[in-house]
Design a protein around this motif. Sequence first.
Motif, PDB file in Angstrom:
ATOM      1  N   THR A 169       0.802  -1.230   0.000  1.00 27.60           N
ATOM      2  CA  THR A 169       0.000   0.000   0.000  1.00 27.60           C
ATOM      3  C   THR A 169       0.832   1.277   0.000  1.00 27.60           C
ATOM      4  O   THR A 169       0.286   2.357  -0.131  1.00 27.60           O
ATOM      5  N   GLY A 170       2.157   1.155   0.151  1.00 28.62           N
ATOM      6  CA  GLY A 170       2.969   2.364   0.120  1.00 28.62           C
ATOM      7  C   GLY A 170       4.369   2.174   0.651  1.00 28.62           C
ATOM      8  O   GLY A 170       4.747   1.108   1.131  1.00 28.62           O
ATOM      9  N   GLY A 206      -1.844  -3.000  -8.035  1.00 21.91           N
ATOM     10  CA  GLY A 206      -2.832  -4.057  -8.164  1.00 21.91           C
ATOM     11  C   GLY A 206      -2.322  -5.458  -7.889  1.00 21.91           C
ATOM     12  O   GLY A 206      -3.098  -6.409  -7.923  1.00 21.91           O
ATOM     13  N   LYS A 207      -1.058  -5.616  -7.624  1.00 19.14           N
ATOM     14  CA  LYS A 207      -0.503  -6.953  -7.396  1.00 19.14           C
ATOM     15  C   LYS A 207      -0.785  -7.406  -5.966  1.00 19.14           C
ATOM     16  O   LYS A 207      -0.695  -6.631  -5.024  1.00 19.14           O
ATOM     17  N   LEU A 232       7.712 -10.966   4.819  1.00 22.32           N
ATOM     18  CA  LEU A 232       7.540 -11.761   3.606  1.00 22.32           C
ATOM     19  C   LEU A 232       8.863 -12.357   3.144  1.00 22.32           C
ATOM     20  O   LEU A 232       9.918 -11.739   3.288  1.00 22.32           O
ATOM     21  N   SER A 233       8.777 -13.539   2.541  1.00 23.33           N
ATOM     22  CA  SER A 233       9.961 -14.116   1.905  1.00 23.33           C
ATOM     23  C   SER A 233      10.374 -13.208   0.752  1.00 23.33           C
ATOM     24  O   SER A 233       9.580 -12.388   0.274  1.00 23.33           O
ATOM     25  N   ALA A 249       8.969  -9.614  -3.679  1.00 23.36           N
ATOM     26  CA  ALA A 249       9.248  -9.210  -5.059  1.00 23.36           C
ATOM     27  C   ALA A 249       8.019  -9.333  -5.961  1.00 23.36           C
ATOM     28  O   ALA A 249       7.947  -8.681  -6.997  1.00 23.36           O
ATOM     29  N   ALA A 250       7.037 -10.113  -5.556  1.00 25.67           N
ATOM     30  CA  ALA A 250       5.817 -10.261  -6.349  1.00 25.67           C
ATOM     31  C   ALA A 250       4.914  -9.033  -6.244  1.00 25.67           C
ATOM     32  O   ALA A 250       4.100  -8.781  -7.137  1.00 25.67           O
ATOM     33  N   ILE A 251       5.050  -8.261  -5.149  1.00 21.90           N
ATOM     34  CA  ILE A 251       4.154  -7.117  -4.955  1.00 21.90           C
ATOM     35  C   ILE A 251       4.855  -5.768  -4.903  1.00 21.90           C
ATOM     36  O   ILE A 251       4.200  -4.726  -4.972  1.00 21.90           O
ATOM     37  N   ALA A 252       6.203  -5.763  -4.758  1.00 19.58           N
ATOM     38  CA  ALA A 252       6.916  -4.492  -4.610  1.00 19.58           C
ATOM     39  C   ALA A 252       8.366  -4.616  -5.082  1.00 19.58           C
ATOM     40  O   ALA A 252       8.918  -5.714  -5.163  1.00 19.58           O
TER      41      ALA A 252
END
Length: 79
Positions: free
Chosen positions: A25-26, A38-39, A58-59, A64-67
């Motif tokens: 979110t930021g 949107g991920k 997070l791992s 890396a999938a979201i940021a």
Amino acid sequence: MIAAASDPLWNNGAICGKMFTVKCTGATNPVPHPCYDGKEVTVKIVDHCPGCGGTLDLSKEAFAAIANPLAGVIKIEYW
């Protein structure tokens, strides 16, 4: 995709094995716009992260999938 839970969430291991959807979110540091719009990623809680100071750790793959991994720390929503 996996994550560790901070002290307030861990609850003596009661959360271990639970699945959460996580969204960036930021930013929390100078890396501009770290979120991938949107991920979302679904993670399984597999460990305790005492003293993390956050909510979920997070791992590398999940992060890396979201940021942008260079951000290191981000604000998240999870459910």
